[in-house]
Design a protein around this motif. Structure first.
Motif, PDB file in Angstrom:
ATOM      1  N   GLU A 135      29.006 103.367  33.628  1.00 27.45           N
ATOM      2  CA  GLU A 135      27.686 103.704  34.144  1.00 27.45           C
ATOM      3  C   GLU A 135      26.609 103.388  33.111  1.00 27.45           C
ATOM      4  N   GLY A 136      25.576 102.707  33.586  1.00 22.67           N
ATOM      5  CA  GLY A 136      24.454 102.371  32.724  1.00 22.67           C
ATOM      6  C   GLY A 136      24.587 101.052  31.995  1.00 22.67           C
ATOM      7  N   ARG A 137      25.742 100.382  32.132  1.00 20.91           N
ATOM      8  CA  ARG A 137      25.912  99.114  31.423  1.00 20.91           C
ATOM      9  C   ARG A 137      25.099  98.007  32.095  1.00 20.91           C
ATOM     10  N   ASP A 138      24.530  97.133  31.279  1.00 16.86           N
ATOM     11  CA  ASP A 138      23.780  95.976  31.763  1.00 16.86           C
ATOM     12  C   ASP A 138      24.700  95.120  32.631  1.00 16.86           C
ATOM     13  N   ARG A 139      24.254  94.803  33.841  1.00 21.84           N
ATOM     14  CA  ARG A 139      25.096  94.056  34.775  1.00 21.84           C
ATOM     15  C   ARG A 139      24.958  92.539  34.653  1.00 21.84           C
ATOM     16  N   ARG A 140      24.032  92.088  33.867  1.00 22.71           N
ATOM     17  CA  ARG A 140      23.779  90.652  33.790  1.00 22.71           C
ATOM     18  C   ARG A 140      24.933  89.894  33.130  1.00 22.71           C
ATOM     19  N   GLY A 141      25.235  88.699  33.693  1.00 23.52           N
ATOM     20  CA  GLY A 141      26.241  87.837  33.096  1.00 23.52           C
ATOM     21  C   GLY A 141      25.654  87.007  31.968  1.00 23.52           C
ATOM     22  N   LEU A 142      26.516  86.219  31.314  1.00 29.01           N
ATOM     23  CA  LEU A 142      26.104  85.324  30.242  1.00 29.01           C
ATOM     24  C   LEU A 142      26.233  83.885  30.736  1.00 29.01           C
ATOM     25  N   ALA A 143      25.232  83.063  30.405  1.00 29.08           N
ATOM     26  CA  ALA A 143      25.080  81.740  31.009  1.00 29.08           C
ATOM     27  C   ALA A 143      25.840  80.658  30.249  1.00 29.08           C
ATOM     28  N   VAL A 144      26.759  79.999  30.946  1.00 25.60           N
ATOM     29  CA  VAL A 144      27.544  78.930  30.324  1.00 25.60           C
ATOM     30  C   VAL A 144      26.668  77.739  29.941  1.00 25.60           C
ATOM     31  N   ASP A 145      25.662  77.429  30.755  1.00 25.01           N
ATOM     32  CA  ASP A 145      24.825  76.264  30.453  1.00 25.01           C
ATOM     33  C   ASP A 145      23.971  76.490  29.215  1.00 25.01           C
ATOM     34  N   LEU A 146      23.444  77.701  29.046  1.00 24.50           N
ATOM     35  CA  LEU A 146      22.592  77.961  27.888  1.00 24.50           C
ATOM     36  C   LEU A 146      23.401  77.906  26.590  1.00 24.50           C
ATOM     37  N   LEU A 147      24.613  78.409  26.621  1.00 25.64           N
ATOM     38  CA  LEU A 147      25.440  78.334  25.418  1.00 25.64           C
ATOM     39  C   LEU A 147      25.741  76.882  25.066  1.00 25.64           C
ATOM     40  N   ALA A 148      26.025  76.055  26.075  1.00 23.66           N
ATOM     41  CA  ALA A 148      26.282  74.637  25.823  1.00 23.66           C
ATOM     42  C   ALA A 148      25.021  73.935  25.318  1.00 23.66           C
ATOM     43  N   GLN A 149      23.873  74.275  25.894  1.00 29.53           N
ATOM     44  CA  GLN A 149      22.615  73.671  25.443  1.00 29.53           C
ATOM     45  C   GLN A 149      22.273  74.114  24.023  1.00 29.53           C
ATOM     46  N   TYR A 150      22.622  75.343  23.682  1.00 28.34           N
ATOM     47  CA  TYR A 150      22.448  75.815  22.313  1.00 28.34           C
ATOM     48  C   TYR A 150      23.286  74.956  21.355  1.00 28.34           C
ATOM     49  N   LYS A 151      24.491  74.589  21.786  1.00 27.00           N
ATOM     50  CA  LYS A 151      25.313  73.700  20.959  1.00 27.00           C
ATOM     51  C   LYS A 151      24.655  72.340  20.775  1.00 27.00           C
ATOM     52  N   THR A 152      24.013  71.820  21.817  1.00 22.64           N
ATOM     53  CA  THR A 152      23.347  70.520  21.658  1.00 22.64           C
ATOM     54  C   THR A 152      22.196  70.608  20.657  1.00 22.64           C
ATOM     55  N   LEU A 153      21.508  71.760  20.610  1.00 21.23           N
ATOM     56  CA  LEU A 153      20.475  71.941  19.588  1.00 21.23           C
ATOM     57  C   LEU A 153      21.084  71.820  18.192  1.00 21.23           C
ATOM     58  N   ILE A 154      22.237  72.448  17.991  1.00 17.12           N
ATOM     59  CA  ILE A 154      22.916  72.367  16.699  1.00 17.12           C
ATOM     60  C   ILE A 154      23.324  70.930  16.401  1.00 17.12           C
ATOM     61  N   ASP A 155      23.902  70.256  17.408  1.00 15.73           N
ATOM     62  CA  ASP A 155      24.375  68.882  17.207  1.00 15.73           C
ATOM     63  C   ASP A 155      23.240  67.947  16.814  1.00 15.73           C
ATOM     64  N   HIS A 156      22.101  68.084  17.476  1.00 17.01           N
ATOM     65  CA  HIS A 156      20.999  67.179  17.170  1.00 17.01           C
ATOM     66  C   HIS A 156      20.321  67.546  15.853  1.00 17.01           C
ATOM     67  N   GLU A 157      20.284  68.823  15.524  1.00 17.45           N
ATOM     68  CA  GLU A 157      19.770  69.209  14.208  1.00 17.45           C
ATOM     69  C   GLU A 157      20.662  68.616  13.115  1.00 17.45           C
ATOM     70  N   ARG A 158      21.973  68.629  13.353  1.00 16.81           N
ATOM     71  CA  ARG A 158      22.906  68.005  12.407  1.00 16.81           C
ATOM     72  C   ARG A 158      22.644  66.507  12.288  1.00 16.81           C
ATOM     73  N   GLU A 159      22.449  65.856  13.427  1.00 16.56           N
ATOM     74  CA  GLU A 159      22.170  64.412  13.442  1.00 16.56           C
ATOM     75  C   GLU A 159      20.913  64.089  12.634  1.00 16.56           C
ATOM     76  N   PHE A 160      19.847  64.859  12.853  1.00 16.47           N
ATOM     77  CA  PHE A 160      18.585  64.583  12.176  1.00 16.47           C
ATOM     78  C   PHE A 160      18.681  64.909  10.683  1.00 16.47           C
ATOM     79  N   SER A 161      19.453  65.944  10.338  1.00 21.93           N
ATOM     80  CA  SER A 161      19.647  66.275   8.925  1.00 21.93           C
ATOM     81  C   SER A 161      20.381  65.149   8.206  1.00 21.93           C
ATOM     82  N   ALA A 162      21.371  64.568   8.873  1.00 25.86           N
ATOM     83  CA  ALA A 162      22.106  63.454   8.274  1.00 25.86           C
ATOM     84  C   ALA A 162      21.205  62.237   8.082  1.00 25.86           C
ATOM     85  N   ILE A 163      20.299  62.009   9.017  1.00 25.31           N
ATOM     86  CA  ILE A 163      19.361  60.883   8.886  1.00 25.31           C
ATOM     87  C   ILE A 163      18.530  61.032   7.621  1.00 25.31           C
TER      88      ILE A 163
END
Length: 400
Positions: A135-163
């Protein structure tokens, strides 16, 4: 480049980037909403975080012009990721990242049958899924697309850092991206159905995967978190399966989803060109060139069909402009009268009797694309007439 650079400057002091700006360049939406004296972080303040992907493409097209922006891009993306972790992340008992809260509107998939909003899975009775929650727990789920998009932010930051030659930072980011890939594959890939899914709360502090399939679950592939064998299975079992995503175009949910609607109904069966590009690109970059080519042909045929339908008056703009009636006025009789007027206009247009067409005559298909069947069973593209469904939800397309 100017447009993308403008959005770098739109980052707020806390690192957030609002999905819409007013004419002065300031956020149009509030980051925190207040209801009945209770403050809540807005899940639709931000859009999918794809700035890294955008700059990756810009650097491919025009490396000399874009190179000067790289240090600022890295700083902006890092601050944006920190904002996500601070404001919208959920962590497990060991304080490791589990995922992110979002909303359907925030993801851009407004009425998609996903358990992200306030009631979570309980808002979607057709799935027959009602986990026991403390009772009282937040019912919202966690978004698979946002987690994957967060990974792309990391990947591209890595790419630009290497450049820039900052290989120590690039190596650290690569390790962080690998952790996200592991998380996506261990906690978000439903082996029973063979698809990446959102996860929902259960009990006091547990989380479990849903059985809900939407194209949002293809983002881990775009983020290169999946094995090639897994991608091949998804292509065969889902993208080319006529009982799921196969057919004239990729729908936003598969045809065996209980919320699938043949008329499109926005994100409950309609097809969206940004999704088509996302899926085609993901398939192509895993080396499945023939399969990506087949997808591209399906999508081009769908766009041609949609264009032809618009030319014949099957669009919300035509419906309002040429009939002089709103499709939901006058009940079924008013709707049929509007359609008759449109047919009259189409005959005059193709007969050459209308020489100065209004702007709506060349309207661009930017939204959803559904199907209906004529008396002979042929598939006919449909757009935005207001549709009332059995669950009493109504969606009217943008008439203007």
């Amino acid at each position: 480049i100017d447009t993308a650079a403008y959005w770098l400057d739109a980052q707020q002091a806390d690192g957030g980037i609002c999905r819409e700006l007013d004419y002065k360049g300031t956020p149009y939406l509030r980051e925190v909403s207040v209801k009945f004296g209770k403050s809540e972080k807005s899940g639709w303040y931000y859009s999918p975080p794809l700035s890294g992907w955008a700059w990756h493409e810009i650097l491919r097209w025009s490396p000399e012009s874009a190179a000067a922006y790289i240090p600022k891009i890295i700083t902006t993306m890092r601050r944006h990721r920190e904002w996500f972790l601070r404001e919208h992340a959920v962590f497990d008992a060991d304080k490791k990242l589990l995922g992110f809260h979002w909303t359907n509107e925030g993801s851009g998939r407004d009425n998609s049958p996903r358990p992200l909003d306030e009631l979570g899975i309980f808002a979607l009775p057709k799935y027959g899924d009602a986990p026991a929650l403390e009772e009282g727990r937040d019912r919202r789920g966690l978004a698979v697309d946002l987690l994957a998009q967060y990974k792309t932010l990391i990947d591209h930051e890595r790419e630009f850092s290497a450049i820039l030659g900052d290989f120590a930072a690039a190596d650290k980011l690569a390790a962080e991206a690998d952790e996200i890939s592991t998380l996506l594959n261990e906690r978000y890939f439903n082996k029973k159905i063979g698809w990446y899914v959102d996860i929902i709360p259960e009990g006091k502090q547990n989380w479990r995967m849903t059985d809900i399939v939407t194209l949002a679950g293809f983002w881990p592939i775009v983020a290169k978190a999946a094995s090639k064998e897994r991608v091949q299975a998804i292509i065969e079992n889902y993208l080319e399966n006529p009982k799921r995503f196969g057919g004239e175009f990729l729908p936003s949910v598969p045809k065996d989803n209980p919320y699938y609607d043949e008329s499109g109904f926005y994100w409950r069966g309609g097809g969206w060109p940004p999704d088509w590009e996302m899926v085609s690109r993901g398939v192509y970059e895993y080396g499945f060139r023939s399969e990506a080519n087949r997808l591209a042909i399906r999508h081009m045929n769908a766009m041609t069909s949609a264009s032809d339908a618009y030319a014949l008056g099957d669009s919300p703009q035509f419906m309002l402009e040429w009939s002089g009636l709103k499709p939901d006025s006058g009940g079924e009789a008013g709707f049929q009268k509007a359609k008759a007027r449109l047919k009259e206009y189409a005959r005059e247009f193709w007969a050459g009797k209308i020489h100065n067409p209004k702007p709506a005559d060349t309207a661009t298909v930017f939204e959803f694309y559904g199907l209906r069947r004529d008396a002979q069973g042929n598939a006919i593209p449909t757009y935005g007439q207001t549709i009332r469904h059995e669950d009493n939800l109504v969606h009217a397309t943008r008439a203007n």
